[in-house]
Design a protein around this motif. Structure first.
Motif, PDB file in Angstrom:
ATOM      1  N   PRO A 348       0.818  -1.210   0.000  1.00 54.23           N
ATOM      2  CA  PRO A 348       0.000   0.000   0.000  1.00 54.23           C
ATOM      3  C   PRO A 348       0.857   1.267   0.000  1.00 54.23           C
ATOM      4  CG  PRO A 348      -0.758  -1.561   1.666  1.00 54.23           C
ATOM      5  CD  PRO A 348       0.551  -2.071   1.162  1.00 54.23           C
ATOM      6  N   GLU A 349       0.335   2.269  -0.664  1.00 55.65           N
ATOM      7  CA  GLU A 349       0.993   3.565  -0.644  1.00 55.65           C
ATOM      8  C   GLU A 349       0.947   4.138   0.770  1.00 55.65           C
ATOM      9  OE1 GLU A 349       2.493   5.388  -3.131  1.00 55.65           O
ATOM     10  OE2 GLU A 349       2.346   3.577  -4.359  1.00 55.65           O
ATOM     11  N   PRO A 350       1.955   4.920   1.146  1.00 57.34           N
ATOM     12  CA  PRO A 350       1.918   5.541   2.478  1.00 57.34           C
ATOM     13  C   PRO A 350       0.659   6.396   2.640  1.00 57.34           C
ATOM     14  CG  PRO A 350       4.089   5.795   1.471  1.00 57.34           C
ATOM     15  CD  PRO A 350       3.180   5.266   0.401  1.00 57.34           C
ATOM     16  N   ILE A 351       0.106   6.383   3.825  1.00 51.65           N
ATOM     17  CA  ILE A 351      -1.078   7.203   4.093  1.00 51.65           C
ATOM     18  C   ILE A 351      -0.678   8.670   4.068  1.00 51.65           C
ATOM     19  CG2 ILE A 351      -2.808   7.803   5.836  1.00 51.65           C
ATOM     20  CD1 ILE A 351      -2.739   4.879   6.729  1.00 51.65           C
ATOM     21  N   LYS A 352      -1.459   9.473   3.374  1.00 51.63           N
ATOM     22  CA  LYS A 352      -1.150  10.891   3.227  1.00 51.63           C
ATOM     23  C   LYS A 352      -1.840  11.707   4.317  1.00 51.63           C
ATOM     24  CE  LYS A 352      -0.715  10.507  -1.802  1.00 51.63           C
ATOM     25  NZ  LYS A 352      -1.252  10.966  -3.121  1.00 51.63           N
ATOM     26  N   VAL A 353      -1.163  12.765   4.755  1.00 45.23           N
ATOM     27  CA  VAL A 353      -1.724  13.611   5.808  1.00 45.23           C
ATOM     28  C   VAL A 353      -3.038  14.242   5.354  1.00 45.23           C
ATOM     29  CG1 VAL A 353      -1.360  15.668   7.213  1.00 45.23           C
ATOM     30  CG2 VAL A 353       0.530  14.089   6.831  1.00 45.23           C
ATOM     31  N   GLU A 354      -3.118  14.618   4.066  1.00 42.27           N
ATOM     32  CA  GLU A 354      -4.362  15.225   3.598  1.00 42.27           C
ATOM     33  C   GLU A 354      -5.541  14.250   3.680  1.00 42.27           C
ATOM     34  OE1 GLU A 354      -1.753  14.890  -0.229  1.00 42.27           O
ATOM     35  OE2 GLU A 354      -1.432  15.169   1.919  1.00 42.27           O
ATOM     36  N   ASN A 355      -5.266  12.947   3.469  1.00 38.16           N
ATOM     37  CA  ASN A 355      -6.333  11.957   3.618  1.00 38.16           C
ATOM     38  C   ASN A 355      -6.755  11.822   5.078  1.00 38.16           C
ATOM     39  OD1 ASN A 355      -6.133  11.508   0.900  1.00 38.16           O
ATOM     40  ND2 ASN A 355      -4.940   9.636   1.069  1.00 38.16           N
ATOM     41  N   ILE A 356      -5.779  11.907   5.969  1.00 39.70           N
ATOM     42  CA  ILE A 356      -6.078  11.858   7.402  1.00 39.70           C
ATOM     43  C   ILE A 356      -6.973  13.033   7.791  1.00 39.70           C
ATOM     44  CG2 ILE A 356      -5.074  12.041   9.723  1.00 39.70           C
ATOM     45  CD1 ILE A 356      -2.569  10.640   8.567  1.00 39.70           C
ATOM     46  N   ARG A 392       0.869  10.940  13.296  1.00 36.14           N
ATOM     47  CA  ARG A 392       2.049  10.408  13.982  1.00 36.14           C
ATOM     48  C   ARG A 392       1.988   8.882  14.070  1.00 36.14           C
ATOM     49  NH1 ARG A 392       7.336  11.057  14.645  1.00 36.14           N
ATOM     50  NH2 ARG A 392       8.066  10.314  16.682  1.00 36.14           N
ATOM     51  N   GLU A 393       0.788   8.334  14.259  1.00 35.50           N
ATOM     52  CA  GLU A 393       0.609   6.893  14.429  1.00 35.50           C
ATOM     53  C   GLU A 393       0.710   6.127  13.117  1.00 35.50           C
ATOM     54  OE1 GLU A 393      -0.185   4.861  17.360  1.00 35.50           O
ATOM     55  OE2 GLU A 393       0.864   6.620  18.137  1.00 35.50           O
ATOM     56  N   THR A 394       0.333   6.732  12.002  1.00 35.14           N
ATOM     57  CA  THR A 394       0.198   5.983  10.747  1.00 35.14           C
ATOM     58  C   THR A 394       1.216   6.349   9.670  1.00 35.14           C
ATOM     59  OG1 THR A 394      -1.421   7.577   9.869  1.00 35.14           O
ATOM     60  CG2 THR A 394      -2.274   5.700  11.126  1.00 35.14           C
ATOM     61  N   LEU A 441      -8.685   4.387   7.160  1.00 34.49           N
ATOM     62  CA  LEU A 441      -7.597   4.936   6.346  1.00 34.49           C
ATOM     63  C   LEU A 441      -6.747   3.819   5.749  1.00 34.49           C
ATOM     64  CD1 LEU A 441      -6.539   7.872   8.685  1.00 34.49           C
ATOM     65  CD2 LEU A 441      -7.303   8.134   6.323  1.00 34.49           C
ATOM     66  N   ARG A 442      -6.475   2.812   6.537  1.00 32.81           N
ATOM     67  CA  ARG A 442      -5.657   1.698   6.037  1.00 32.81           C
ATOM     68  C   ARG A 442      -6.421   0.879   5.009  1.00 32.81           C
ATOM     69  NH1 ARG A 442      -2.941   0.549  11.955  1.00 32.81           N
ATOM     70  NH2 ARG A 442      -1.105   1.902  11.611  1.00 32.81           N
ATOM     71  N   THR A 443      -7.715   0.718   5.219  1.00 31.34           N
ATOM     72  CA  THR A 443      -8.523  -0.018   4.249  1.00 31.34           C
ATOM     73  C   THR A 443      -8.609   0.736   2.931  1.00 31.34           C
ATOM     74  OG1 THR A 443      -9.866  -0.999   5.998  1.00 31.34           O
ATOM     75  CG2 THR A 443     -10.807  -1.012   3.789  1.00 31.34           C
ATOM     76  N   SER A 444      -8.844   2.050   2.997  1.00 28.52           N
ATOM     77  CA  SER A 444      -8.969   2.837   1.781  1.00 28.52           C
ATOM     78  C   SER A 444      -7.668   2.955   1.022  1.00 28.52           C
ATOM     79  CB  SER A 444      -9.498   4.244   2.115  1.00 28.52           C
ATOM     80  OG  SER A 444      -8.569   4.965   2.903  1.00 28.52           O
ATOM     81  N   ASN A 445      -6.567   2.608   1.658  1.00 29.43           N
ATOM     82  CA  ASN A 445      -5.264   2.658   1.000  1.00 29.43           C
ATOM     83  C   ASN A 445      -4.976   1.383   0.221  1.00 29.43           C
ATOM     84  OD1 ASN A 445      -3.706   4.972   1.116  1.00 29.43           O
ATOM     85  ND2 ASN A 445      -1.978   3.894   1.985  1.00 29.43           N
ATOM     86  N   GLN A 446      -5.936   0.456   0.235  1.00 28.06           N
ATOM     87  CA  GLN A 446      -5.798  -0.782  -0.514  1.00 28.06           C
ATOM     88  C   GLN A 446      -6.867  -0.786  -1.597  1.00 28.06           C
ATOM     89  OE1 GLN A 446      -6.444  -3.651   2.542  1.00 28.06           O
ATOM     90  NE2 GLN A 446      -4.362  -3.508   3.357  1.00 28.06           N
ATOM     91  N   THR A 447      -6.554  -1.394  -2.719  1.00 28.88           N
ATOM     92  CA  THR A 447      -7.499  -1.461  -3.816  1.00 28.88           C
ATOM     93  C   THR A 447      -8.401  -2.672  -3.638  1.00 28.88           C
ATOM     94  OG1 THR A 447      -5.886  -0.467  -5.289  1.00 28.88           O
ATOM     95  CG2 THR A 447      -7.743  -1.604  -6.323  1.00 28.88           C
ATOM     96  N   VAL A 448      -9.685  -2.464  -3.799  1.00 25.23           N
ATOM     97  CA  VAL A 448     -10.589  -3.587  -3.676  1.00 25.23           C
ATOM     98  C   VAL A 448     -10.627  -4.366  -4.978  1.00 25.23           C
ATOM     99  CG1 VAL A 448     -12.055  -2.469  -1.999  1.00 25.23           C
ATOM    100  CG2 VAL A 448     -12.555  -2.167  -4.408  1.00 25.23           C
TER     101      VAL A 448
END
Length: 449
Positions: A348-356, A392-394, A441-448
Protein backbone atom coordinates in the motif's frame (compact mmCIF):
# COMPACT_ATOMS: atom_id res chain seq x y z
CA UNK A 1 -34.50 4.92 -18.92
CA UNK A 2 -31.51 3.06 -17.45
CA UNK A 3 -28.03 4.32 -18.05
CA UNK A 4 -25.69 2.48 -20.43
CA UNK A 5 -23.38 0.23 -18.36
CA UNK A 6 -20.24 1.76 -19.86
CA UNK A 7 -21.58 5.21 -19.06
CA UNK A 8 -22.13 4.06 -15.46
CA UNK A 9 -18.50 3.05 -15.16
CA UNK A 10 -17.35 6.29 -16.79
CA UNK A 11 -19.54 8.35 -14.48
CA UNK A 12 -17.97 6.65 -11.46
CA UNK A 13 -14.47 7.25 -12.87
CA UNK A 14 -15.25 10.93 -13.43
CA UNK A 15 -16.59 11.25 -9.88
CA UNK A 16 -13.23 9.93 -8.65
CA UNK A 17 -11.37 12.47 -10.78
CA UNK A 18 -13.45 15.31 -9.40
CA UNK A 19 -12.12 14.52 -5.95
CA UNK A 20 -8.64 15.53 -7.17
CA UNK A 21 -9.08 18.33 -9.69
CA UNK A 22 -11.11 21.52 -9.72
CA UNK A 23 -14.53 21.77 -11.31
CA UNK A 24 -13.19 24.42 -13.69
CA UNK A 25 -10.40 22.11 -14.94
CA UNK A 26 -12.81 19.20 -15.31
CA UNK A 27 -15.36 21.23 -17.29
CA UNK A 28 -12.68 22.77 -19.47
CA UNK A 29 -10.72 19.68 -20.48
CA UNK A 30 -12.44 16.49 -19.35
CA UNK A 31 -16.19 17.03 -19.61
CA UNK A 32 -16.22 16.31 -23.37
CA UNK A 33 -14.53 12.92 -23.01
CA UNK A 34 -16.76 10.01 -24.05
CA UNK A 35 -16.22 6.38 -23.04
CA UNK A 36 -15.77 4.10 -26.04
CA UNK A 37 -14.58 0.72 -24.88
CA UNK A 38 -12.58 -1.23 -22.34
CA UNK A 39 -11.03 -4.68 -22.30
CA UNK A 40 -8.53 -6.63 -20.18
CA UNK A 41 -5.72 -4.16 -20.83
CA UNK A 42 -7.01 -0.69 -21.63
CA UNK A 43 -9.82 1.82 -21.27
CA UNK A 44 -10.50 3.93 -24.36
CA UNK A 45 -12.26 7.30 -24.52
CA UNK A 46 -12.81 9.77 -27.35
CA UNK A 47 -12.79 13.55 -27.72
CA UNK A 48 -13.52 15.90 -30.61
CA UNK A 49 -10.82 18.52 -29.94
CA UNK A 50 -7.20 17.71 -30.81
CA UNK A 51 -5.79 20.37 -28.48
CA UNK A 52 -7.76 19.05 -25.52
CA UNK A 53 -6.67 15.54 -26.42
CA UNK A 54 -3.05 16.61 -26.05
CA UNK A 55 -3.72 18.30 -22.72
CA UNK A 56 -5.50 15.26 -21.33
CA UNK A 57 -2.79 12.87 -22.52
CA UNK A 58 0.02 14.93 -21.02
CA UNK A 59 -1.66 16.07 -17.81
CA UNK A 60 -4.41 13.68 -16.78
CA UNK A 61 -3.50 10.20 -18.05
CA UNK A 62 -2.03 9.03 -14.73
CA UNK A 63 -4.98 10.47 -12.81
CA UNK A 64 -7.44 8.54 -14.97
CA UNK A 65 -5.43 5.34 -14.60
CA UNK A 66 -5.60 5.69 -10.81
CA UNK A 67 -9.34 6.41 -10.91
CA UNK A 68 -9.99 3.46 -13.23
CA UNK A 69 -8.13 1.21 -10.79
CA UNK A 70 -10.21 2.55 -7.91
CA UNK A 71 -13.52 1.95 -9.70
CA UNK A 72 -12.81 -1.36 -11.46
CA UNK A 73 -10.27 -2.84 -9.06
CA UNK A 74 -7.70 -3.57 -11.80
CA UNK A 75 -4.97 -1.59 -13.54
CA UNK A 76 -5.74 -0.61 -17.14
CA UNK A 77 -3.98 1.63 -19.63
CA UNK A 78 -5.83 4.83 -20.58
CA UNK A 79 -6.13 5.67 -24.27
CA UNK A 80 -7.63 8.75 -25.95
CA UNK A 81 -8.76 8.76 -29.57
CA UNK A 82 -10.50 11.33 -31.76
CA UNK A 83 -14.26 10.95 -32.08
CA UNK A 84 -14.12 10.14 -35.78
CA UNK A 85 -11.90 7.15 -34.97
CA UNK A 86 -14.52 5.41 -32.83
CA UNK A 87 -16.06 3.25 -35.54
CA UNK A 88 -12.71 2.04 -36.79
CA UNK A 89 -11.57 1.18 -33.26
CA UNK A 90 -14.76 -0.67 -32.38
CA UNK A 91 -14.54 -2.74 -35.55
CA UNK A 92 -10.87 -3.59 -35.08
CA UNK A 93 -10.05 -7.21 -34.33
CA UNK A 94 -8.26 -6.41 -31.07
CA UNK A 95 -11.51 -5.05 -29.67
CA UNK A 96 -13.82 -7.76 -30.98
CA UNK A 97 -13.77 -9.66 -27.70
CA UNK A 98 -13.85 -6.63 -25.49
CA UNK A 99 -15.33 -6.70 -22.05
CA UNK A 100 -18.49 -5.00 -21.01
CA UNK A 101 -19.52 -4.09 -17.51
CA UNK A 102 -21.83 -7.13 -17.44
CA UNK A 103 -19.08 -9.50 -18.58
CA UNK A 104 -16.47 -8.09 -16.23
CA UNK A 105 -18.29 -8.72 -12.93
CA UNK A 106 -20.49 -11.82 -13.11
CA UNK A 107 -21.25 -14.87 -11.03
CA UNK A 108 -19.85 -17.06 -13.81
CA UNK A 109 -16.34 -15.62 -13.59
CA UNK A 110 -16.29 -15.57 -9.79
CA UNK A 111 -14.23 -18.55 -8.64
CA UNK A 112 -16.12 -20.38 -5.89
CA UNK A 113 -14.23 -22.17 -3.11
CA UNK A 114 -14.67 -23.24 0.47
CA UNK A 115 -13.95 -19.74 1.82
CA UNK A 116 -16.58 -17.91 -0.27
CA UNK A 117 -19.17 -20.55 -1.23
CA UNK A 118 -21.86 -19.33 1.15
CA UNK A 119 -21.37 -15.67 0.24
CA UNK A 120 -21.60 -16.58 -3.46
CA UNK A 121 -24.78 -18.63 -2.95
CA UNK A 122 -26.42 -15.92 -0.85
CA UNK A 123 -25.52 -13.22 -3.40
CA UNK A 124 -26.90 -15.31 -6.25
CA UNK A 125 -30.13 -15.92 -4.33
CA UNK A 126 -30.55 -12.16 -3.85
CA UNK A 127 -29.88 -11.49 -7.53
CA UNK A 128 -32.37 -14.12 -8.69
CA UNK A 129 -35.27 -13.06 -6.45
CA UNK A 130 -37.80 -10.72 -7.99
CA UNK A 131 -39.12 -9.88 -4.52
CA UNK A 132 -36.64 -9.64 -1.61
CA UNK A 133 -36.79 -12.62 0.71
CA UNK A 134 -36.81 -11.77 4.45
CA UNK A 135 -34.06 -14.32 5.11
CA UNK A 136 -31.71 -12.48 2.74
CA UNK A 137 -32.52 -8.88 3.62
CA UNK A 138 -30.27 -7.21 4.42
CA UNK A 139 -27.41 -9.29 3.04
CA UNK A 140 -24.19 -8.43 4.88
CA UNK A 141 -20.94 -9.61 3.27
CA UNK A 142 -17.74 -9.08 5.22
CA UNK A 143 -14.08 -9.95 4.87
CA UNK A 144 -10.62 -8.43 4.28
CA UNK A 145 -9.56 -6.49 1.18
CA UNK A 146 -8.97 -8.41 -2.01
CA UNK A 147 -11.20 -11.45 -1.45
CA UNK A 148 -14.05 -10.63 -3.87
CA UNK A 149 -16.65 -8.64 -1.93
CA UNK A 150 -16.93 -5.93 -4.56
CA UNK A 151 -17.05 -8.51 -7.35
CA UNK A 152 -20.08 -10.14 -5.71
CA UNK A 153 -21.79 -6.79 -5.20
CA UNK A 154 -21.38 -5.87 -8.86
CA UNK A 155 -22.39 -9.37 -9.95
CA UNK A 156 -25.63 -8.89 -7.99
CA UNK A 157 -26.19 -5.58 -9.72
CA UNK A 158 -25.51 -6.93 -13.19
CA UNK A 159 -27.62 -10.05 -12.71
CA UNK A 160 -30.60 -8.04 -11.45
CA UNK A 161 -30.29 -5.59 -14.34
CA UNK A 162 -30.21 -8.50 -16.77
CA UNK A 163 -33.16 -10.36 -15.25
CA UNK A 164 -35.25 -7.42 -14.03
CA UNK A 165 -34.29 -4.46 -16.27
CA UNK A 166 -36.96 -2.14 -14.85
CA UNK A 167 -35.59 -2.26 -11.31
CA UNK A 168 -33.94 0.88 -9.97
CA UNK A 169 -30.52 -0.08 -8.54
CA UNK A 170 -28.04 2.14 -6.71
CA UNK A 171 -24.47 0.99 -6.07
CA UNK A 172 -21.88 3.11 -4.26
CA UNK A 173 -19.28 3.01 -1.52
CA UNK A 174 -19.82 4.10 2.06
CA UNK A 175 -17.36 6.94 1.56
CA UNK A 176 -19.33 8.19 -1.45
CA UNK A 177 -22.56 8.07 0.56
CA UNK A 178 -20.88 10.38 3.08
CA UNK A 179 -19.49 12.68 0.39
CA UNK A 180 -22.84 12.98 -1.38
CA UNK A 181 -24.54 13.85 1.89
CA UNK A 182 -21.94 16.54 2.63
CA UNK A 183 -22.38 17.93 -0.88
CA UNK A 184 -26.17 17.98 -0.47
CA UNK A 185 -25.91 19.85 2.81
CA UNK A 186 -23.48 22.38 1.33
CA UNK A 187 -25.64 22.94 -1.74
CA UNK A 188 -28.66 23.38 0.47
CA UNK A 189 -26.87 26.11 2.39
CA UNK A 190 -26.07 27.81 -0.92
CA UNK A 191 -29.64 27.54 -2.18
CA UNK A 192 -28.62 25.05 -4.88
CA UNK A 193 -30.73 22.10 -3.72
CA UNK A 194 -32.12 20.43 -0.66
CA UNK A 195 -31.37 17.44 1.50
CA UNK A 196 -34.64 16.03 0.18
CA UNK A 197 -32.96 15.49 -3.20
CA UNK A 198 -30.38 13.30 -1.51
CA UNK A 199 -33.02 11.37 0.42
CA UNK A 200 -35.23 10.84 -2.61
CA UNK A 201 -32.30 9.45 -4.57
CA UNK A 202 -31.64 6.63 -2.10
CA UNK A 203 -35.08 6.02 -0.60
CA UNK A 204 -36.82 5.34 -3.89
CA UNK A 205 -34.64 2.54 -5.20
CA UNK A 206 -35.50 -1.15 -5.51
CA UNK A 207 -32.01 -2.31 -4.59
CA UNK A 208 -29.40 -0.45 -2.54
CA UNK A 209 -25.84 -1.80 -2.63
CA UNK A 210 -23.28 -0.06 -0.42
CA UNK A 211 -19.68 -1.25 -0.50
CA UNK A 212 -17.48 -0.66 2.57
CA UNK A 213 -20.31 0.63 4.75
CA UNK A 214 -17.85 0.75 7.68
CA UNK A 215 -16.70 4.13 6.38
CA UNK A 216 -19.79 5.79 7.86
CA UNK A 217 -18.92 4.62 11.40
CA UNK A 218 -18.40 7.54 13.79
CA UNK A 219 -20.01 10.04 11.40
CA UNK A 220 -23.19 10.91 13.27
CA UNK A 221 -25.15 12.72 10.58
CA UNK A 222 -24.22 10.21 7.87
CA UNK A 223 -25.25 7.32 10.12
CA UNK A 224 -28.56 9.03 10.89
CA UNK A 225 -29.30 9.40 7.17
CA UNK A 226 -28.32 5.81 6.45
CA UNK A 227 -30.42 4.51 9.33
CA UNK A 228 -33.51 6.35 8.08
CA UNK A 229 -32.81 5.30 4.49
CA UNK A 230 -32.43 1.68 5.63
CA UNK A 231 -35.74 1.79 7.52
CA UNK A 232 -37.62 3.31 4.59
CA UNK A 233 -36.33 0.70 2.14
CA UNK A 234 -36.80 -2.22 4.51
CA UNK A 235 -40.36 -1.24 5.36
CA UNK A 236 -41.10 -1.01 1.62
CA UNK A 237 -39.61 -4.49 1.07
CA UNK A 238 -36.64 -3.27 -0.97
CA UNK A 239 -33.37 -5.21 -1.10
CA UNK A 240 -30.32 -3.95 0.83
CA UNK A 241 -26.80 -5.36 0.48
CA UNK A 242 -23.72 -4.02 2.26
CA UNK A 243 -20.10 -5.08 2.62
CA UNK A 244 -17.69 -4.48 5.49
CA UNK A 245 -14.08 -5.32 6.20
CA UNK A 246 -15.00 -6.87 9.57
CA UNK A 247 -18.13 -7.99 11.47
CA UNK A 248 -20.38 -5.11 12.63
CA UNK A 249 -19.79 -6.01 16.29
CA UNK A 250 -16.10 -5.18 15.83
CA UNK A 251 -16.85 -1.65 14.58
CA UNK A 252 -17.18 0.04 17.93
CA UNK A 253 -18.31 3.41 16.64
CA UNK A 254 -21.05 2.04 14.40
CA UNK A 255 -24.43 3.31 15.57
CA UNK A 256 -26.12 0.67 17.75
CA UNK A 257 -29.33 1.01 15.75
CA UNK A 258 -27.52 0.31 12.47
CA UNK A 259 -25.64 -2.60 14.01
CA UNK A 260 -28.93 -4.05 15.20
CA UNK A 261 -30.50 -3.71 11.73
CA UNK A 262 -27.52 -5.38 10.06
CA UNK A 263 -27.41 -8.18 12.62
CA UNK A 264 -31.05 -8.89 11.80
CA UNK A 265 -30.05 -9.86 8.27
CA UNK A 266 -27.99 -12.65 6.72
CA UNK A 267 -24.25 -12.64 7.44
CA UNK A 268 -21.88 -14.08 4.82
CA UNK A 269 -18.17 -13.89 5.51
CA UNK A 270 -15.37 -14.31 2.96
CA UNK A 271 -11.85 -15.16 4.05
CA UNK A 272 -8.66 -15.45 2.04
CA UNK A 273 -9.01 -18.10 -0.70
CA UNK A 274 -7.65 -21.59 -0.03
CA UNK A 275 -5.09 -23.25 -2.27
CA UNK A 276 -7.61 -24.93 -4.58
CA UNK A 277 -9.55 -21.69 -5.04
CA UNK A 278 -6.34 -19.79 -5.81
CA UNK A 279 -5.47 -22.38 -8.46
CA UNK A 280 -8.91 -21.86 -10.00
CA UNK A 281 -8.49 -18.07 -9.99
CA UNK A 282 -5.06 -18.33 -11.62
CA UNK A 283 -6.35 -20.62 -14.38
CA UNK A 284 -9.35 -18.34 -14.98
CA UNK A 285 -7.17 -15.24 -15.21
CA UNK A 286 -4.74 -17.01 -17.53
CA UNK A 287 -7.67 -17.97 -19.75
CA UNK A 288 -8.82 -14.35 -19.88
CA UNK A 289 -5.34 -13.34 -21.06
CA UNK A 290 -5.20 -16.20 -23.61
CA UNK A 291 -2.37 -17.90 -21.75
CA UNK A 292 -1.68 -21.53 -20.96
CA UNK A 293 0.35 -22.11 -17.79
CA UNK A 294 2.02 -25.38 -16.83
CA UNK A 295 0.51 -26.87 -13.72
CA UNK A 296 3.80 -26.50 -11.82
CA UNK A 297 3.81 -22.74 -12.50
CA UNK A 298 0.18 -22.41 -11.45
CA UNK A 299 0.95 -24.24 -8.21
CA UNK A 300 3.98 -22.02 -7.54
CA UNK A 301 1.90 -18.85 -7.88
CA UNK A 302 -0.87 -20.31 -5.70
CA UNK A 303 1.61 -21.29 -3.00
CA UNK A 304 3.23 -17.85 -2.82
CA UNK A 305 0.21 -15.51 -3.20
CA UNK A 306 -2.17 -16.49 -0.45
CA UNK A 307 -4.25 -13.57 0.73
CA UNK A 308 -5.12 -11.17 -2.09
CA UNK A 309 -6.51 -12.09 -5.50
CA UNK A 310 -5.54 -8.65 -6.80
CA UNK A 311 -1.92 -9.80 -6.69
CA UNK A 312 -2.81 -12.83 -8.81
CA UNK A 313 -4.21 -10.46 -11.43
CA UNK A 314 -0.94 -8.52 -11.38
CA UNK A 315 1.18 -11.65 -11.84
CA UNK A 316 -0.85 -12.94 -14.77
CA UNK A 317 -0.86 -9.53 -16.43
CA UNK A 318 2.93 -9.25 -16.18
CA UNK A 319 3.46 -12.78 -17.45
CA UNK A 320 1.14 -12.08 -20.37
CA UNK A 321 3.13 -8.96 -21.27
CA UNK A 322 6.38 -10.93 -21.06
CA UNK A 323 5.21 -13.67 -23.42
CA UNK A 324 3.82 -11.09 -25.87
CA UNK A 325 6.99 -9.00 -25.97
CA UNK A 326 9.67 -11.66 -25.61
CA UNK A 327 7.90 -14.38 -27.60
CA UNK A 328 9.42 -16.89 -25.16
CA UNK A 329 7.88 -19.64 -23.07
CA UNK A 330 7.69 -19.12 -19.33
CA UNK A 331 10.18 -20.69 -16.97
CA UNK A 332 10.01 -21.12 -13.21
CA UNK A 333 12.69 -18.44 -12.70
CA UNK A 334 10.63 -15.91 -14.68
CA UNK A 335 7.51 -16.70 -12.65
CA UNK A 336 9.47 -16.44 -9.40
CA UNK A 337 10.81 -13.00 -10.36
CA UNK A 338 7.34 -11.82 -11.40
CA UNK A 339 5.78 -12.95 -8.13
CA UNK A 340 8.48 -11.11 -6.16
CA UNK A 341 7.92 -7.94 -8.21
CA UNK A 342 4.15 -7.98 -7.79
CA UNK A 343 4.30 -8.58 -4.05
CA UNK A 344 6.75 -5.68 -3.74
CA UNK A 345 4.75 -3.39 -6.05
CA UNK A 346 1.51 -4.22 -4.28
CA UNK A 347 2.48 -2.73 -0.94
CA UNK A 348 0.00 0.00 0.00
CA UNK A 349 0.99 3.56 -0.64
CA UNK A 350 1.92 5.54 2.48
CA UNK A 351 -1.08 7.20 4.09
CA UNK A 352 -1.15 10.89 3.23
CA UNK A 353 -1.72 13.61 5.81
CA UNK A 354 -4.36 15.23 3.60
CA UNK A 355 -6.33 11.96 3.62
CA UNK A 356 -6.08 11.86 7.40
CA UNK A 357 -7.37 15.42 7.69
CA UNK A 358 -10.26 14.66 5.28
CA UNK A 359 -11.34 11.56 7.22
CA UNK A 360 -11.10 13.33 10.59
CA UNK A 361 -13.07 16.30 9.23
CA UNK A 362 -15.91 14.03 8.05
CA UNK A 363 -15.95 12.11 11.33
CA UNK A 364 -16.01 15.19 13.57
CA UNK A 365 -18.33 17.11 11.24
CA UNK A 366 -15.97 20.03 10.66
CA UNK A 367 -14.33 21.33 7.50
CA UNK A 368 -10.76 20.75 6.36
CA UNK A 369 -10.17 24.49 6.34
CA UNK A 370 -11.31 24.67 9.97
CA UNK A 371 -8.79 22.02 11.02
CA UNK A 372 -6.04 23.91 9.22
CA UNK A 373 -7.09 27.25 10.67
CA UNK A 374 -6.04 28.88 13.94
CA UNK A 375 -9.52 28.75 15.44
CA UNK A 376 -9.54 27.19 18.91
CA UNK A 377 -13.09 26.14 19.70
CA UNK A 378 -13.21 22.90 21.67
CA UNK A 379 -14.56 20.80 18.77
CA UNK A 380 -12.00 22.14 16.30
CA UNK A 381 -9.12 21.74 18.73
CA UNK A 382 -10.07 18.11 19.34
CA UNK A 383 -10.35 17.32 15.62
CA UNK A 384 -7.00 19.03 14.94
CA UNK A 385 -5.27 17.17 17.76
CA UNK A 386 -6.74 13.83 16.64
CA UNK A 387 -5.56 14.43 13.07
CA UNK A 388 -2.02 15.17 14.30
CA UNK A 389 -2.07 12.11 16.55
CA UNK A 390 -3.22 9.83 13.71
CA UNK A 391 -0.57 11.30 11.40
CA UNK A 392 2.05 10.41 13.98
CA UNK A 393 0.61 6.89 14.43
CA UNK A 394 0.20 5.98 10.75
CA UNK A 395 3.05 7.73 8.93
CA UNK A 396 6.81 7.90 9.17
CA UNK A 397 6.76 11.69 9.21
CA UNK A 398 8.63 13.62 11.88
CA UNK A 399 6.90 16.10 14.19
CA UNK A 400 8.36 18.86 12.05
CA UNK A 401 6.98 17.38 8.81
CA UNK A 402 3.55 16.84 10.34
CA UNK A 403 3.60 20.41 11.61
CA UNK A 404 4.31 21.71 8.12
CA UNK A 405 1.17 19.96 6.84
CA UNK A 406 -0.90 21.81 9.45
CA UNK A 407 0.94 25.12 9.30
CA UNK A 408 2.25 24.58 12.84
CA UNK A 409 5.68 24.10 14.40
CA UNK A 410 6.94 20.77 15.74
CA UNK A 411 6.44 21.75 19.39
CA UNK A 412 2.72 22.32 18.78
CA UNK A 413 2.42 18.87 17.19
CA UNK A 414 4.31 17.26 20.08
CA UNK A 415 2.06 18.98 22.62
CA UNK A 416 -1.14 17.95 20.78
CA UNK A 417 -0.04 14.34 20.31
CA UNK A 418 0.82 13.98 23.98
CA UNK A 419 -2.46 15.60 24.98
CA UNK A 420 -4.50 13.18 22.85
CA UNK A 421 -2.60 10.17 24.18
CA UNK A 422 -3.61 11.18 27.71
CA UNK A 423 -7.13 12.12 26.64
CA UNK A 424 -7.81 8.74 24.98
CA UNK A 425 -6.89 6.81 28.13
CA UNK A 426 -9.93 8.21 29.91
CA UNK A 427 -12.31 8.35 26.92
CA UNK A 428 -13.04 4.82 25.63
CA UNK A 429 -15.52 5.99 22.98
CA UNK A 430 -13.07 8.53 21.57
CA UNK A 431 -10.36 5.85 21.56
CA UNK A 432 -12.63 3.53 19.58
CA UNK A 433 -13.47 6.38 17.23
CA UNK A 434 -9.79 7.07 16.54
CA UNK A 435 -9.10 3.36 16.05
CA UNK A 436 -11.92 3.12 13.49
CA UNK A 437 -10.58 6.16 11.63
CA UNK A 438 -7.17 4.49 11.41
CA UNK A 439 -8.71 1.22 10.18
CA UNK A 440 -10.69 3.09 7.52
CA UNK A 441 -7.60 4.94 6.35
CA UNK A 442 -5.66 1.70 6.04
CA UNK A 443 -8.52 -0.02 4.25
CA UNK A 444 -8.97 2.84 1.78
CA UNK A 445 -5.26 2.66 1.00
CA UNK A 446 -5.80 -0.78 -0.51
CA UNK A 447 -7.50 -1.46 -3.82
CA UNK A 448 -10.59 -3.59 -3.68
CA UNK A 449 -11.19 -6.46 -6.05
Amino acid sequence: MSQNPLDEIWSAICDECKKTISEVAFNCFLKDLKPVFFNDSEFTVSINDDYKRGVVEQTYTELFKECIKTVLGVSLDFKIIMRDEEEEILNAEKYSEGLTFEKFFTFDNFIVGSTNRFAHAASLAVAESEIPQPAYNPLVIYGPSGVGKTHLMLAIKNQIKKKYPNKNIEFLRGEDFTNQLIRALQQGQLGMGTIDDFRNKFRNVDVLLIDDIHFIAGKEQTQEEFFNTFNTLYQNNKQIVVTLDRPPREIKTLDDRIRSRLEGGLFADISSPDFETRVGIINKKAEQYNMTLDESLVFYIAEHIKSNTRQIEGVIKKLSAYTTIQKNSLSLSIVQATVRDVITDDKPEPIKVENIINEVAKTYNVSVSDILSNRRTASLALARQVAMYIARETTDLSFKQIGESFGKDHTTVLYNVNKIETFLKDKPYQKELVEDIIKNLRTSNQTVY
